[in-house]
Scaffold this motif. Structure first.
Motif, PDB file in Angstrom:
ATOM      1  N   GLN A 413      38.128  52.708  27.102  1.00 36.15           N
ATOM      2  CA  GLN A 413      38.977  52.916  25.931  1.00 36.15           C
ATOM      3  C   GLN A 413      39.332  51.604  25.242  1.00 36.15           C
ATOM      4  O   GLN A 413      39.695  51.590  24.064  1.00 36.15           O
ATOM      5  CB  GLN A 413      40.251  53.651  26.343  1.00 36.15           C
ATOM      6  CG  GLN A 413      41.053  52.936  27.410  1.00 36.15           C
ATOM      7  CD  GLN A 413      42.267  53.734  27.843  1.00 36.15           C
ATOM      8  OE1 GLN A 413      42.816  54.476  27.038  1.00 36.15           O
ATOM      9  NE2 GLN A 413      42.673  53.580  29.091  1.00 36.15           N
ATOM     10  N   GLN A 443      38.886  60.599  29.227  1.00 33.96           N
ATOM     11  CA  GLN A 443      39.455  59.396  28.619  1.00 33.96           C
ATOM     12  C   GLN A 443      39.774  59.597  27.143  1.00 33.96           C
ATOM     13  O   GLN A 443      40.208  58.642  26.484  1.00 33.96           O
ATOM     14  CB  GLN A 443      38.470  58.223  28.776  1.00 33.96           C
ATOM     15  CG  GLN A 443      38.199  57.810  30.215  1.00 33.96           C
ATOM     16  CD  GLN A 443      39.450  57.345  30.923  1.00 33.96           C
ATOM     17  OE1 GLN A 443      40.276  56.639  30.332  1.00 33.96           O
ATOM     18  NE2 GLN A 443      39.608  57.750  32.178  1.00 33.96           N
ATOM     19  N   ILE A 445      37.819  59.992  24.601  1.00 34.81           N
ATOM     20  CA  ILE A 445      36.950  59.177  23.748  1.00 34.81           C
ATOM     21  C   ILE A 445      35.890  60.105  23.168  1.00 34.81           C
ATOM     22  O   ILE A 445      34.948  60.494  23.863  1.00 34.81           O
ATOM     23  CB  ILE A 445      36.280  58.034  24.536  1.00 34.81           C
ATOM     24  CG1 ILE A 445      37.334  57.136  25.174  1.00 34.81           C
ATOM     25  CG2 ILE A 445      35.358  57.224  23.637  1.00 34.81           C
ATOM     26  CD1 ILE A 445      36.755  56.030  26.034  1.00 34.81           C
TER      27      ILE A 445
END
Length: 509
Positions: A413, A443, A445
């Motif tokens: 990240q 995460q 993302i």
């Protein structure tokens, strides 16, 4: 991030995708090509290093007393079996005056039935002269043995017929004596008995004549067999051509090596389960393929690349540059099996953005090849991942990292809030692609696209994820995000519907 559901395919996925198997085997052409080449070389080497021993051949015409036009080859197969007996081998060794054992000599020759009456004898020896002598001795021994067996069989048959004839003659004598002892009487019963004796005498005379004829035929047939069984092709040495033998063995080795190589490639493909087609990679990663590029060889230079390849790289650079410009947060490039290609792509994108302001490439790749590369004046700055905190806030950040096994997922990240995956086709297994998609989803993302490196040129499958429009480069929308260059993780991200990431290989398929 919330996870949406996608519609399951209507048709059941086959257990083995032949299209994917053919593509994967074709990509492993180095393996089966090397095995085929090895087989070719081994075949040629065997012909050169292990030449066939000197050999000779002879052909014998074998006439049988029981020859029939509709014979299926039983008689000639019997002759071949008799040729491989110690009796024939011993007779041939006696003619050669050789002390060799018949059992050992039998390993050096063989017989082949060419037709119902033609026998071929192949013999090996230390020299051509010895092989020819052996073939001649074997052929003569076989002919002599065959003639002897036929003569003995004919004599035994004739003797049996003559013995039967003699018994009939003795019985005929008894019948004649019985007829002579009868006196002419008018008694009907006596007349009937006399007629029976006359009938018996006539039958015995007929059978005696028949046995005489059959015995004569048996004796007459033997000369035909004796005269017909002969050597029709004199023993001669067989010439061996080294180039022809090498070529034949090389072709055989090539075919065997190719079959073995293809088998190994197919088995390895099924066991490894590494997606190659666009549709498989898209389904496993949960993101669309936005571009395809050939792998970048280490020795290649820009001038030596094909014009089509250079044009494709320029289009990819422009596409990624627009994505970085339009993104409200940093974008990262994460590689899987193509670290060098990813580094080159990142530098090209950074150079395209450098004209608009300072650009910093954060190198999170294994090793220091990208960070230690020569930096051009006025070009993008490359720093290591641990130095990302020192990047000025006004500089545009472009992260480069890896999602190979051993990746520190929580550090991704800091490379960028959105990512473009750069994946080499056939490098990662389906299970690992699932892991990458799940870890990136955890995460938070988003994957805005996949760049496929070294794809199959004949792949015509669809690499678009139709239920992932919110993350595709063709339809990305703005989202609240952190500022460029802060390097701090987002505190909160609005919930959005994302493409469902399968938990297993079977679910993805």
């Amino acid at each position: 991030m919330t996870t949406g559901t996608t519609t399951e395919p209507s048709a059941a996925t086959p257990l083995l995708d032949l299209h994917a198997l053919v593509v994967a085997v074709r990509r492993r052409r180095r393996l089966w090509g090397s095995v085929a080449l090895l087989g070719l070389l081994l075949g040629a080497a065997v012909a050169v290093l292990l030449p066939p021993p000197p050999s000779a051949t002879a052909k014998v015409l074998v006439v049988h007393q029981d020859d029939q036009p509709n014979d299926t080859g039983t008689l000639i197969r019997t002759d071949v079996a008799l040729l491989g007996t110690t009796r024939i081998a011993d007779k041939a060794l006696q003619a050669l005056k050789s002390p060799e054992k018949p059992e050992d000599f039998m390993k050096d020759y063989r017989g082949t039935g060419l037709t119902n009456n033609l026998l071929q004898i192949d013999v090996t020896g230390k020299t051509d002269e010895e092989a020819v002598a052996r073939a001649k001795a074997l052929a003569e021994a076989f002919v002599a043995d065959h003639v002897r067996r036929m003569r003995e069989a004919a004599q035994a048959e004739a003797k049996a017929l003559l013995d039967q004839r003699d018994r009939m003659r003795d019985e005929l004598t008894d019948v004649n004596n019985a007829i002579g002892d009868r006196s002419p009487e008018s008694d009907p019963q006596a007349s009937a008995g006399l007629e029976s004796l006359f009938a018996r005498r006539a039958l015995l005379n007929s059978r005696i004549a028949d046995f005489d004829q059959r015995a004569a035929d048996a004796r007459t047939g033997t000369p035909k067999v004796i005269a017909g069984t002969q050597i029709v092709d004199a023993p001669r040495a067989v010439e061996h051509s080294l180039p022809r033998s090498a070529a034949t063995n090389a072709v055989i080795g090539l075919v065997l090596g190719l079959v073995i190589g293809l088998g190994l490639a197919a088995v390895g493909t099924v066991v490894a389960d590494r997606p190659v087609l666009r549709k498989e990679i898209t389904a496993n990663l949960g993101a669309s393929v936005v571009a395809e590029l050939r792998a970048i060889p280490r020795w290649s230079a820009g001038l030596w690349r094909p014009r089509r390849t250079r044009a494709a790289r320029e289009r990819l650079t422009a596409t990624l540059a627009r994505a970085v410009r339009g993104s409200a947060e940093p974008v990262s490039l994460l590689e899987l099996g193509c670290a060098r290609s990813t580094g080159v792509i990142a530098l090209n994108v950074a150079r395209a953005l450098a004209a608009e302001g300072p650009v910093v490439v954060i190198d999170g790749l294994p090793g220091r090849e990208l960070a230690n590369s020569r930096q051009e004046p006025g070009g993008p700055t490359v720093v290591r991942g641990e130095d990302a905190a020192a990047v000025p806030k006004q500089a545009r950040r472009l992260g480069v990292g890896s999602v190979a096994p051993g990746t520190a997922w929580t550090d991704l990240q800091y490379l960028g809030g959105q990512t473009v995956l750069v994946v080499r086709a056939g490098h990662g297994s389906a299970a690992w692609l699932h892991t990458v998609a799940r870890q990136l989803a955890d995460q938070r993302i988003p994957v805005i696209g996949v760049v496929l490196i070294d794809p199959d040129p004949r792949d015509r499958t669809d690499g678009t994820l139709w239920d992932g429009l919110h993350t595709a480069l063709r339809g990305a929308h703005e989202r609240p995000a952190r500022q460029h260059g802060t390097g701090q993780p987002r505190t909160e991200r609005p919930s959005m519907t994302a493409a469902r990431v399968p938990y297993s290989d079977q679910e993805a398929r």
